[in-house]
Scaffold this motif. Structure first.
Motif, mmCIF file in Angstrom:
data_model
loop_
_atom_site.group_PDB
_atom_site.id
_atom_site.type_symbol
_atom_site.label_atom_id
_atom_site.label_comp_id
_atom_site.label_asym_id
_atom_site.label_seq_id
_atom_site.Cartn_x
_atom_site.Cartn_y
_atom_site.Cartn_z
ATOM 1 N N ASP A 1 0.823 -1.211 0.000
ATOM 2 C CA ASP A 1 0.000 0.000 0.000
ATOM 3 C C ASP A 1 0.858 1.263 0.000
ATOM 4 N N GLU A 2 1.878 1.285 0.821
ATOM 5 C CA GLU A 2 2.719 2.475 0.935
ATOM 6 C C GLU A 2 3.388 2.821 -0.388
ATOM 7 N N GLU B 1 -0.588 4.748 -1.531
ATOM 8 C CA GLU B 1 -0.848 5.828 -0.600
ATOM 9 C C GLU B 1 0.250 6.886 -0.662
ATOM 10 N N ASN B 2 0.272 7.603 -1.757
ATOM 11 C CA ASN B 2 1.212 8.707 -1.968
ATOM 12 C C ASN B 2 0.574 9.977 -1.430
ATOM 13 N N PRO B 3 1.115 10.562 -0.378
ATOM 14 C CA PRO B 3 0.464 11.739 0.222
ATOM 15 C C PRO B 3 0.334 12.901 -0.750
ATOM 16 N N ASP B 4 1.248 13.014 -1.713
ATOM 17 C CA ASP B 4 1.164 14.112 -2.678
ATOM 18 C C ASP B 4 0.019 13.924 -3.665
ATOM 19 N N ALA C 1 -2.986 12.422 -2.773
ATOM 20 C CA ALA C 1 -4.145 11.997 -1.991
ATOM 21 C C ALA C 1 -5.456 12.491 -2.587
ATOM 22 N N ASP C 2 -5.498 13.742 -3.032
ATOM 23 C CA ASP C 2 -6.740 14.282 -3.594
ATOM 24 C C ASP C 2 -7.137 13.543 -4.869
ATOM 25 N N LEU D 1 -6.331 10.504 -5.630
ATOM 26 C CA LEU D 1 -6.761 9.163 -5.254
ATOM 27 C C LEU D 1 -8.189 9.188 -4.721
ATOM 28 N N ASP D 2 -8.560 10.221 -3.986
ATOM 29 C CA ASP D 2 -9.941 10.358 -3.509
ATOM 30 C C ASP D 2 -10.901 10.457 -4.687
ATOM 31 N N HIS E 1 -0.207 12.118 -10.509
ATOM 32 C CA HIS E 1 0.316 10.882 -9.935
ATOM 33 C C HIS E 1 -0.373 9.615 -10.423
#
Length: 218
Positions: free
Chosen positions: A20-21, A25-28, A30-31, A33-34, A209
């Motif tokens: 997953d990491e 689940e790339n914090p940059d 996140a939007d 991915l949502d 991304h």
């Protein structure tokens, strides 16, 4: 003596422990991915889904919330065992060992989903893979693919490119062994050029991304 790089991609995904990491689940992103999750819910609600290369069940967990049924498949039994620990509803989700490149499964499906797998399909195999999916899902069946866009980081460095244009990266497993991994990155236009003749009603949503492709099988 330098140990040769391992080219067994299935083995790499079986032994690594940060699925997953590393891939999702790339914090940059996140939007973006949502947004993908929201679109996936809209597309897959009440669908009978064949999921290819489900890995440890990250996307299966999402699909289980709204799909009518999910057959989650992977070539690695150990990854399926990890996915099963998510304790997803048995009346919705079933698991099966199957090679995503040539899935031999039984069932009636209305959609096929693959998350972060298409980049591991060789360019010269794509038409045949789509034909095999169509044989299972049927004409007009829904196809949804999600994968990484290329962002310049240490993780996306290309180690080599073969004569067919496939690109490869070197990744290290937790035990330190080095693996050569097929990882093709696509732009919006390249996806349309390569898959347009094989699909219909194709839409590609591309962010920095990630990209998400939705289409109907011809």
């Amino acid at each position: 003596m330098i140990k040769p790089v391992n080219t067994d991609m299935a083995e790499y995904y079986a032994v690594r422990n940060n699925f997953d990491e590393e891939d999702i689940e790339n914090p940059d992103g996140a939007d973006a991915l949502d947004d993908i999750m929201d679109n996936l819910r809209t597309l897959m609600t009440d669908q009978h889904v064949l999921e290819l290369a489900c890995g440890d069940g990250y996307w299966t967990d999402e699909l289980a919330e709204y799909a009518a049924s999910v057959l989650a498949t992977d070539i690695n039994p150990s990854l399926l065992e990890q996915a099963k620990t998510r304790e997803l509803p048995e009346d919705v989700v079933q698991f099966a060992v199957a090679d995503a490149m040539d899935p031999k499964v039984e069932g009636e499906f209305t959609a096929c989903f693959a998350g972060f797998w298409w980049s591991h399909v060789r360019r010269q195999d794509q038409a045949e893979v789509i034909a095999r999916i169509r044989k299972i899902i049927g004409e007009n069946g829904l196809l949804v693919l999600v994968d990484n866009a290329q962002v310049d980081t240490e993780k996306t460095v290309i180690a080599r490119t073969d004569l067919e244009g496939n690109t490869y990266q070197i990744h290290a497993a937790p035990n330190g062994e080095r693996y050569e991994i097929l990882k093709n990155y696509y732009t919006n236009s390249t996806l349309r050029k390569r898959l347009g003749p094989l699909l219909k009603d194709m839409r590609v949503h591309h962010s920095e991304h990630y990209w998400m492709l939705t289409a109907r099988l011809r």
